[in-house]
Design a protein around this motif. Sequence first.
Motif, mmCIF file in Angstrom:
data_model
loop_
_atom_site.group_PDB
_atom_site.id
_atom_site.type_symbol
_atom_site.label_atom_id
_atom_site.label_comp_id
_atom_site.label_asym_id
_atom_site.label_seq_id
_atom_site.Cartn_x
_atom_site.Cartn_y
_atom_site.Cartn_z
ATOM 1 N N ASN A 225 6.341 -1.816 -5.767
ATOM 2 C CA ASN A 225 6.105 -0.470 -5.252
ATOM 3 C C ASN A 225 5.993 -0.540 -3.737
ATOM 4 N N HIS A 226 6.658 0.388 -3.044
ATOM 5 C CA HIS A 226 6.734 0.301 -1.581
ATOM 6 C C HIS A 226 5.373 0.417 -0.895
ATOM 7 N N ARG B 89 1.086 -5.563 1.669
ATOM 8 C CA ARG B 89 1.291 -7.014 1.675
ATOM 9 C C ARG B 89 1.899 -7.485 2.999
ATOM 10 N N LEU B 90 2.886 -6.744 3.488
ATOM 11 C CA LEU B 90 3.550 -7.144 4.729
ATOM 12 C C LEU B 90 2.628 -6.985 5.935
ATOM 13 N N GLU B 91 1.817 -5.929 5.942
ATOM 14 C CA GLU B 91 0.836 -5.770 7.033
ATOM 15 C C GLU B 91 -0.156 -6.927 7.030
ATOM 16 N N GLU C 10 11.466 -1.870 8.039
ATOM 17 C CA GLU C 10 12.793 -2.265 7.576
ATOM 18 C C GLU C 10 12.738 -2.827 6.157
ATOM 19 N N ASN C 11 11.783 -3.715 5.897
ATOM 20 C CA ASN C 11 11.665 -4.301 4.564
ATOM 21 C C ASN C 11 11.251 -3.262 3.532
ATOM 22 N N ASN C 12 10.388 -2.340 3.940
ATOM 23 C CA ASN C 12 9.972 -1.270 3.028
ATOM 24 C C ASN C 12 11.151 -0.373 2.675
ATOM 25 N N GLU C 13 11.943 -0.021 3.668
ATOM 26 C CA GLU C 13 13.137 0.793 3.417
ATOM 27 C C GLU C 13 14.114 0.052 2.519
#
Length: 171
Positions: free
Chosen positions: A96-97, A103-105, A116-119
């Motif tokens: 899920n975005h 996670r990325l933050e 970019e990764n979320n998109e």
Amino acid sequence: MAKGPVIVLTGTPGTGKSTHASLLANESPVPLKHINVSEWVKERGLYEKYDEEWQTYTLLDDLEPLIAEGGLILDWHTCEAFPERWADLVVVLRCNHTKLWERLEKRGYPLKKVQENNEAEIMQVVLEEARSSYAPEIVVELESESLEQLESNVARIVEWITIWLKNQESS
């Protein structure tokens, strides 16, 4: 005994590829070597350049001898660079975005990389790469949002390996 399969474990950064690969390598009924392709490339200097803006390396193909040996888990955020003949199974991890963003933050990624990764996850970029690069019967999409899903996913892949081994022995 048959050589082990080559499993491509892919997904947007933050979907749990390395965690899945480590657990799978420990639980597999046949020895599997986990190669985090990004780390492998950096350690061996097998890249054309480092892209500062995207904080990633450009891969040069040097995996062929290892592929021939089999028994690998290739863990990377893309899969289309790997020839179709390499893969016995391609697992695309999805998340899920909103959870992915968190996670990325937590990894300290720059905002642009998080966006970019979320998109890419929302647009199913990695899944579409897998579907357009490999036979549909070897591409599997798995959700990766919880510990329960992690355990279930690994159990499912272990079962696939068991069946794969039986098929190799009978052919």
